[in-house]
Design an enzyme around this catalytic site. Sequence first.
Site, mmCIF file in Angstrom:
data_model
loop_
_atom_site.group_PDB
_atom_site.id
_atom_site.type_symbol
_atom_site.label_atom_id
_atom_site.label_comp_id
_atom_site.label_asym_id
_atom_site.label_seq_id
_atom_site.Cartn_x
_atom_site.Cartn_y
_atom_site.Cartn_z
ATOM 1 N N ARG A 27 52.777 56.967 34.090
ATOM 2 C CA ARG A 27 53.331 55.963 33.187
ATOM 3 C C ARG A 27 52.700 56.101 31.808
ATOM 4 N NH1 ARG A 27 52.753 49.518 34.252
ATOM 5 N NH2 ARG A 27 50.632 50.050 33.638
ATOM 6 N N ASP A 62 59.158 36.895 33.855
ATOM 7 C CA ASP A 62 57.814 37.434 33.639
ATOM 8 C C ASP A 62 57.913 38.416 32.475
ATOM 9 O OD1 ASP A 62 55.388 38.816 33.687
ATOM 10 O OD2 ASP A 62 55.220 38.744 35.864
ATOM 11 N N PHE A 64 56.329 43.326 40.316
ATOM 12 C CA PHE A 64 54.870 43.334 40.291
ATOM 13 C C PHE A 64 54.359 42.430 41.404
ATOM 14 C CE2 PHE A 64 50.579 42.379 38.861
ATOM 15 C CZ PHE A 64 50.123 43.663 38.616
ATOM 16 N N TYR A 75 46.834 40.512 27.481
ATOM 17 C CA TYR A 75 45.951 41.668 27.313
ATOM 18 C C TYR A 75 46.669 43.003 27.203
ATOM 19 C CZ TYR A 75 46.513 41.593 32.434
ATOM 20 O OH TYR A 75 47.033 41.535 33.714
ATOM 21 N N LYS A 76 47.999 43.001 27.251
ATOM 22 C CA LYS A 76 48.737 44.247 27.086
ATOM 23 C C LYS A 76 49.124 44.410 25.617
ATOM 24 C CE LYS A 76 50.604 44.489 31.854
ATOM 25 N NZ LYS A 76 49.457 43.898 32.477
#
Length: 409
Positions: free
Chosen positions: A368, A196, A124, A221-222
Amino acid sequence: MTLDEIKALDAADPLRQTRELFSLPDGVTYLDGNSLGVLPKATPDAMNDMVHRQWGKDLIRSWNSNDWINAPRRLGDKIGKLIGAASGQVVAADSTSVNVFKALSAASQLNSGKSLLLSESGNFPTDAYMMEGLASASGNRLHAELVERGHILDRLDRGDVAALLLTQTHYKTGALWDMADVTRRAHAAGALVIWDLSHSAGALPVELDACKADFAVGCGYKYLNGGPGAPAFIYVAQRHQGQVMPALSGWMGHAAPFAFDDQYDAGQGIDRFLCGTPGILGMCALEVGLDIFQDVDMAVVRKKSQQLGDLFIRLVEDHTSGFELASPHDAERRGSQVSIRHKDGYAIMQALIERGVIGDFRAPDILRFGFTPLYTRYVDVWTAVSELADIMNSNTWQDEKYAVRAAVT
């Protein structure tokens, strides 16, 4: 599998009741919880109380009377239970990017005899950007390097790596690193490891302490369902906490923040990895999402996640053509998502979204689909693939309107 067989899976699902804790719009099949989790039904009332009573009436007194001041540590311990961290090793604070910088800086201090910050190409981007930023700020004492995934462990063997930064669940493909094995190999080579967990926390069991991890970061927030821009978190193994001078030495990380001393005196334990004043409104929303997990068995979450992914792959293979699987086929090597490739993936995803099936697209060709076991049903997978098959068979996706890129993709 027939639709009736799939509905039977939902009826037998031990997590079927947790779906009722979330606010899911009618007519939407949501498979993008790996980008933004769904709103818990209890969040609006909690936020209303926070705004109108705690802030509106109790005002500044709420730092004590409503325990605002301890929110980072309180939420940190709740996150710690999900990622295998004993109490006092996690705080909720800042953004993932900021916490990556903190962890990189700490690791480079602890391993000051080495100069390389290492990660994989295609990680990422914020992780790589933070590596570059710290290298620049170090006056080029440090330098950053990205290597292909298959060569990471070989690169460790040169012995010059100060910190290895990896995302446990790859954001595009969902491919999993073996945390225990990689950490062991890195330590044997004299490197410290930063994990991560942005696409792992709340989606699968993580065992940071058992793996002897050094640092970890992740977002709220995921899969933790804290809302857009929710506070992130940082884990620092207890053995390292007292040996680091924080690069971001903000007042909340001071040993006595309200003494207002001119000089910085680092706080004890995990507190020294705090920086500025915590965002209490964001903490409030995140805590609601975290509390849903308190009675949830992560092994059950993981089993359902794997079954959802396996079902999606099987249905795509049986009912569509033209796609290439970008994720590992083996569920043990895959996080809680499945990614498929198609050269016209963007247009196909936009056509799906218009039909109420929300996944996402990652350039150049990745569609995805994220599976959040707390609220994703097996029938949602059936619906998504049925719509995908119809879009492909009817060539609906070839309409020019689907090729127009939005400002946020």
